[in-house]
Structures are given as C-alpha cells and as structure tokens.
Design an enzyme around this catalytic site. Structure first.
Site, PDB file in Angstrom:
ATOM      1  N   GLU A  90      -9.426 -22.903 -35.293  1.00 56.60           N
ATOM      2  CA  GLU A  90     -10.589 -24.040 -35.072  1.00 56.60           C
ATOM      3  C   GLU A  90     -10.363 -24.742 -33.217  1.00 56.60           C
ATOM      4  OE1 GLU A  90     -10.420 -27.322 -37.481  1.00 56.60           O
ATOM      5  OE2 GLU A  90     -12.145 -28.612 -36.008  1.00 56.60           O
ATOM      6  N   ARG A 108       4.008 -21.779 -41.626  1.00 54.32           N
ATOM      7  CA  ARG A 108       3.988 -21.907 -40.240  1.00 54.32           C
ATOM      8  C   ARG A 108       5.199 -22.255 -39.654  1.00 54.32           C
ATOM      9  NH1 ARG A 108      -0.403 -25.758 -40.264  1.00 54.32           N
ATOM     10  NH2 ARG A 108      -0.088 -26.466 -38.182  1.00 54.32           N
ATOM     11  N   LYS A 115      -1.944 -30.161 -33.321  1.00 59.25           N
ATOM     12  CA  LYS A 115      -3.200 -30.568 -32.183  1.00 59.25           C
ATOM     13  C   LYS A 115      -3.804 -31.740 -32.363  1.00 59.25           C
ATOM     14  CE  LYS A 115      -5.264 -26.549 -33.311  1.00 59.25           C
ATOM     15  NZ  LYS A 115      -6.374 -26.180 -33.857  1.00 59.25           N
TER      16      LYS A 115
HETATM   17  P1  ATP Z   1      -3.026 -28.216 -36.114  1.00 57.44           P
HETATM   18  O1  ATP Z   1      -2.599 -28.575 -37.486  1.00 57.44           O
HETATM   19  O2  ATP Z   1      -2.281 -27.782 -35.213  1.00 57.44           O
HETATM   20  O3  ATP Z   1      -4.017 -27.975 -35.782  1.00 57.44           O
HETATM   21  P2  ATP Z   1      -4.731 -25.508 -37.741  1.00 57.44           P
HETATM   22  O4  ATP Z   1      -3.685 -24.829 -38.183  1.00 57.44           O
HETATM   23  O5  ATP Z   1      -5.742 -26.825 -38.170  1.00 57.44           O
HETATM   24  O6  ATP Z   1      -2.987 -26.445 -36.672  1.00 57.44           O
HETATM   25  P3  ATP Z   1      -6.258 -23.720 -36.252  1.00 57.44           P
HETATM   26  O7  ATP Z   1      -7.295 -24.022 -34.919  1.00 57.44           O
HETATM   27  O8  ATP Z   1      -6.558 -23.799 -37.926  1.00 57.44           O
HETATM   28  O9  ATP Z   1      -5.210 -25.257 -36.894  1.00 57.44           O
HETATM   29  O10 ATP Z   1      -5.438 -22.447 -36.687  1.00 57.44           O
HETATM   30  C1  ATP Z   1      -5.476 -21.089 -36.249  1.00 57.44           C
HETATM   31  C2  ATP Z   1      -4.729 -20.677 -37.754  1.00 57.44           C
HETATM   32  O11 ATP Z   1      -3.327 -20.257 -36.773  1.00 57.44           O
HETATM   33  C3  ATP Z   1      -4.878 -20.453 -38.416  1.00 57.44           C
HETATM   34  O12 ATP Z   1      -4.852 -19.670 -40.006  1.00 57.44           O
HETATM   35  C4  ATP Z   1      -3.462 -21.084 -38.275  1.00 57.44           C
HETATM   36  O13 ATP Z   1      -2.809 -20.926 -39.942  1.00 57.44           O
HETATM   37  C5  ATP Z   1      -2.519 -20.998 -37.706  1.00 57.44           C
HETATM   38  N1  ATP Z   1      -1.111 -21.300 -37.812  1.00 57.44           N
HETATM   39  C6  ATP Z   1      -1.728 -23.116 -36.849  1.00 57.44           C
HETATM   40  N2  ATP Z   1      -0.392 -23.600 -36.625  1.00 57.44           N
HETATM   41  C7  ATP Z   1       0.670 -22.594 -37.267  1.00 57.44           C
HETATM   42  C8  ATP Z   1       2.000 -22.997 -36.670  1.00 57.44           C
HETATM   43  N3  ATP Z   1       2.597 -24.154 -36.703  1.00 57.44           N
HETATM   44  N4  ATP Z   1       2.909 -21.264 -37.638  1.00 57.44           N
HETATM   45  C9  ATP Z   1       2.306 -20.081 -37.466  1.00 57.44           C
HETATM   46  N5  ATP Z   1       0.474 -20.366 -37.240  1.00 57.44           N
HETATM   47  C10 ATP Z   1      -0.092 -21.467 -37.408  1.00 57.44           C
HETATM   48 MG    MG Z   2      -7.630 -25.902 -39.045  1.00 57.19          MG
END
Ligand code: ATP
Ligand code: MG
Length: 564
Positions: free
Chosen positions: A36, A263, A273
């Site tokens: 995102e 994760r 984020k």
């Molecule tokens: P955040 O909680 O940091 O906002 P998010 O999952 O909302 O993380 P996205 O931009 O949606 O952030 O993430 C893109 C991809 O990266 C998704 O498939 C997510 O599962 C993966 N991802 C995000 N954070 C991690 C992490 N700490 N470890 C492994 N994969 C991750």
């Molecule tokens: Mg997300």
C-alpha cells in the site's frame, strides 16, 4: 545469498513443487508483491519481496508489483516512487509496468454489481457504530442489517447512486451477503465498498467517490492478473474464507491460492507503517531515510547492501510461527558482506596530534598499504607520512593501565599501521591538564620489519595531519532502548526511544584516499567499523560518514554481561 547458491526450501516452495508436479496451473508460477503506498518500505517488506520475487525467479515465473491503492487519503505519489526505487535497489524486476489496484476500479465495480444481481451483496444504511453492534461477537451471532432484505433493484439503484455521488460519506456501504452467524467474523457480511468524498486519488483523480475495501479488491486483483500463489502474512489467515468466497461467487475463472507466512519482527525497532509515519511526522527521526530507521531507504543510507538484505531474508527463512529476530542477525549479514567487499582505510575519529620530532620538517613519504588484508585483487594505495600525524586519543595513556593495554604510553613504543614504530617521549598538556599533543620519535629502521631485540606488540591507526580530510562521522545505536517497544499495549512506543541513538563526531580525520569517495561508497575504517559516505555534506562543505556497523557484535557482549 549469491546467485549460485540454491535457496533453502520452505513450506511454500513445497506447495509450489507439488502444484508443478500435478500441473495445477499448467506449471506456471505467478506471484505479486502488493504494497500500500502509504509509507516507505521496511525490512519486513523486504522479507515479502525476497519471497515473492525470489520464487518467481527460481521457478522461471514472474512477480507483479501491484500497488494496493484503495485508501487514497493516506497514499501519495512520493510513496509510489520510493517503493519502486527500493524494490529495484533490492535487485528485483517486475518486468514492464507497475500495476495498481485502481487500474481495476471499473472491473471491481462490475463484479460488485454482479454480486448484487445474484442477491449476494446489498446496500446497508447502518452507521459504523451500528454495523459494529449488529455484528455480534465471538459468542453471540450477529443481527441482520435492515438492508439485507432490500430487493435486487433497490440495491442496484442505491449502489448506482452511491457511485453518482448522491450521498455523503458514511451514509451507505455495500456489503456481501454471507452469514451473520458465521463463527469467522470476517464472514458476517463484510463491507465491500464505502463512500469517500473530497480526496484526490494519486492515480484516478476525482473519478471515483466510492472505494472498494482491501478484502474485496485483493482477491479479485489477484485473479485478474492470473496470480497462482498469493502469499501474505499470517494476519490474513482468517480472511482466507472471504478471499475464496468472493472468487467462488463471481464469474472469473482464476482462483489463486492464498498462503500465509509469519511477519518479520525485529528487536529494538518498530515495523508498523503507522508508527514509522508518526516518527517521521513528529520529527523524532530525520525522515524516512534516517539511518536509524528500519526502512529500506534508511538501511541504504546507513550503508547496507542489497546483497546483505537478501542474505538476511534467506537466513531468517519462511515459516508459519511468529518470532522476533535479533538485530545481531541483520548486523552479521552486513558485516559478512562488507568484510569481503569493502576497502580498508584509516580514519581517526577522536584525533590527538603527534609530532615526530626526529622526522625532517617538510618531508613527506608515500607508504604503500594493501586495500584488503586477504584479497590481493583489491590492490594497494599510497598513504602519506610526515612529521605531524593524528592518532586516536583512546590509543594513548600516560601510564600503562594494565597488561592488556598494548597501545602507546609515555616512554613506550607502538607500531603505526602500515608504517614505522614510534616512541612517545612526552605528552603536552594545556592549563586544564588536557593532553593537547604528543612529542614522539620514530625509528627509520622499522618500516615493515620488526625492531631488533624489542617487542612492539601494539599496532594503531593514524593519518598524516597535512593530508587528512576532515569529516563529520555519525555513530548509531538502536533506535529504541527496549527490545520490544510495542510490548506494553497501553503504553506509548515513543517513550522507549533511545536518547543515545545518534552520536555525531566532529573534526574526524580521514586518510587522503577517502577524500575521493563518492556518496554511497563503503569502507572499513580499520579498528572502527564499516562506514558509508552520506549524500549530504556539513554546512561548511565537509563530508559526512555514517557508521554502518561495528567490527564485532559488541551488543551481544553487553547483553551477555547483563544476563550473566
Ligand atoms: P504495515 O503494518 O507496516 O503497514 P502492511 O502489511 O499494511 O504493513 P503493506 O504495504 O500492505 O503493509 O504490505 C505489503 C506486503 O508486505 C504485504 O503482503 C504484507 O503482508 C507484507 N509485509 C508487511 N510487513 C511485513 C513484515 N513485517 N514481514 C513480512 N511481510 C510483511
Ligand atoms: Mg496493508
């Protein structure tokens, strides 16, 4: 991982191997990385990037970069651009154009209409609080929304008017008609669309005032792109029934398999984020690329290499169990990389002037030094030596404090790295008793040979005062002083910020050869650690160097002492 090495297998690769053996997707593998664009990528994303792009590479498939851009009020084009830059920098290629969920807004809308026509979605006029109340909880089934009994025509009409901007935000939502008593709360008529006025979407501008929810957008975008394996983190496990329900109930003949993995959590930092955004917005760090941040941009500026981050992701592996990785694992990856790839240089971080009184005034000698202790292919360089040099204050004591101290003391000898043996004759002090310079003498017979009959054990680094390049050097420590700054759910993670996370050293003296370094170049400053030249300079034009990592894992030692 170097490209020759075979990646470790894991449970996801096993599923893919079986799918290939049974020809499930005609032997094809297509994955995607769906960030995102509401922040910069962090090391947790790197785990997902290495997994998705790595699998595509190894199975001769492809991996799409798709922006999950359904929340326009938090997203912007700076994030879209930084994400592409970071994925490329990590060494991956999505082949062609980056994709956007918003590319599919029209199609997504049409699938929503299809669900309405099939009696599988309805427009609901409950407000957010009522929706929550009607949903029930784990022990109580939910109650039907009044909208659940709308006719198909009423729903079509209301949904069309939602799109036509007839209603204000929150007036209606579109929901799937699944099961208000489902044990899985995600199946209790989840919201598919909401109204959002007054935002300008970075891709679609003001074209839309209804936006699809992630849970609706994600499976359909995957299916439109022909994704075979949709890899996501464990928190989406409970959303999988909805992922499957949606694809089973619309007319699309692709059904990717969602597979969840754990994760990455890293000690002494935060990865959400939302929290990283707070640190940036409140000025608690110097932006997304602050070298203390766990972002890819921060790690890059700190001096991490793409190979070291890929190696890290390979070392931590892919599993289904949640765990928190020690910072030492990440640090040892960059240490191992830079140990074999970084040129050696001398830099005096805390300079003390040394006058070599028996060395002729005005004379300069060019000494030769290897750029790497083991790898001859790095070649050699010339280092100037003259009557005035700098050594580090920590390398001198007036009186030998203990047997272990092998450095310079008054009336003692030490070898200058790549140079001569010197002897300290006198320490000069100012009125406060602070040592301001050392008066020494050198032994011309000791260049590259041991002095006869004398034991000189210590070797210290130094630079020629006349030729040295003055610089600012930044030393970093953990951003947080607690291993898990999030541990206290009622507390504020910001309270655990480490006040000592940045030390700025002014007036450092670097050997001449470092003066030509370009931004992003990395060195080992002998005995001090690995350093990377920053893109910025000081206000008066001096170079800035960031310490990437120390030479040894001092942190582990401290932890050991604390525990022991
Ligand atoms: P955040 O909680 O940091 O906002 P998010 O999952 O909302 O993380 P996205 O931009 O949606 O952030 O993430 C893109 C991809 O990266 C998704 O498939 C997510 O599962 C993966 N991802 C995000 N954070 C991690 C992490 N700490 N470890 C492994 N994969 C991750
Ligand atoms: Mg997300």
């Amino acid at each position: 991982m170097s490209s020759e090495e075979k990646p470790r297998s894991n449970f996801i690769r096993q599923v893919i191997d079986e799918d290939i053996a049974s020809n499930k997707h005609n032997g094809v593998v297509i994955t995607r990385f769906p960030p995102e664009p509401n922040g910069y990528l962090h090391i947790g994303h790197a785990k997902s990037i290495c997994l998705n792009f790595g699998i595509a590479q190894d199975y001769k498939g492809s991996c799409n970069l798709r922006f999950d851009d359904t929340n326009p009020h938090k997203e912007n084009i700076e994030f879209v651009e930084s994400i592409q830059q970071d994925v490329k920098w990590l060494g991956f290629d999505w082949g062609g154009q980056a994709l956007f969920s918003s590319d599919y807004f029209e199609k997504l809308h049409d699938y929503a209409v299809e669900l309405i026509k099939a009696g599988k979605a309805y427009v609901c006029d409950l407000n957010a609080e009522q929706v929550r109340e009607y949903r029930g909880n784990l022990t109580t089934p939910g109650k039907d929304s009044p909208g659940r009994s709308n006719s198909v025509e009423e729903n079509l009409d209301l949904f069309a008017r939602m799109r036509a901007a007839e209603f204000e935000d929150g007036k209606y939502v579109l929901r799937a008609k699944i099961d208000m008593a489902a044990p899985n709360m995600n199946m209790r008529d989840p919201t598919l669309y909401r109204i959002r006025h007054g935002v300008i979407h970075h891709q679609t501008g003001e074209e839309w005032c209804i936006y699809p929810m992630y849970d609706f957008t994600h499976p359909i975008s995957d299916a439109i792109e022909g994704i075979t394996h949709s890899l996501c983190t464990l928190e989406f496990e409970d959303h999988r029934p909805l992922y499957d329900w949606l694809l089973d109930n619309i007319s699309i003949d692709c059904h990717p398999q969602q597979i969840e993995f754990s994760r990455l959590n890293l000690e002494y930092t935060v990865m959400s984020k939302r929290k990283l955004t707070l640190l940036v917005d409140e000025g608690l760090v110097e932006g997304w690329s602050d070298p203390r941040m766990p972002t890819i941009a921060g790690l890059r500026r700190r001096g991490f290499t793409p190979a070291s981050i890929r190696d890290f992701c390979e070392r931590i592996g892919i599993t289904k169990s949640d765990n928190t990785v020690e910072m030492g694992v990440l640090e040892s990856c960059i240490r191992d990389d830079l140990n074999t790839t970084a040129m050696r240089r001398m830099a005096v971080l805390n300079p003390l002037k040394v006058i070599i009184e028996n060395y002729p005034e005005g004379q300069v000698e060019e000494l030769e030094a290897a750029n790497h202790p083991q790898d001859e292919s790095f070649g050699t360089r010339k280092i100037p030596f003259g009557r005035e040099i700098y050594i580090d204050r920590d390398d001198f004591m007036e009186v030998k404090p203990n047997k272990k101290f092998k450095r310079l003391v008054t009336d003692g000898e030490v070898r200058l790295r790549n140079g001569y043996v010197i002897r300290c004759d006198e320490a000069i002090k100012d009125a406060q008793g602070k040592i301001t310079e050392l008066r020494c003498s050198y032994d011309p017979a000791t260049l590259g040979v041991n002095p006869e009959g004398r034991k000189v054990k210590g070797v210290i680094h130094w630079v020629s005062a006349e030729h040295a390049v003055e610089a600012e050097v930044r030393l970093y420590d953990r951003l947080f002083s607690q291993a898990n700054p999030d541990a206290d759910k009622d507390g504020d993670f910001r309270e655990h910020l480490n006040d000592e996370s940045l030390h700025i050293l002014l007036g450092c003296q670097l050997e001449r050869a470092v003066g030509e370094a370009e931004a992003g170049e990395r060195f080992q400053f002998e005995r001090e650690g690995y350093f990377c030249k920053d893109e910025a300079q000081t206000a008066d034009g001096k170079p800035i160097f960031n310490r990437t990592v120390t030479l040894r894992d001092n942190w582990a030692k401290i932890e050991q002492q604390n525990k022991g």
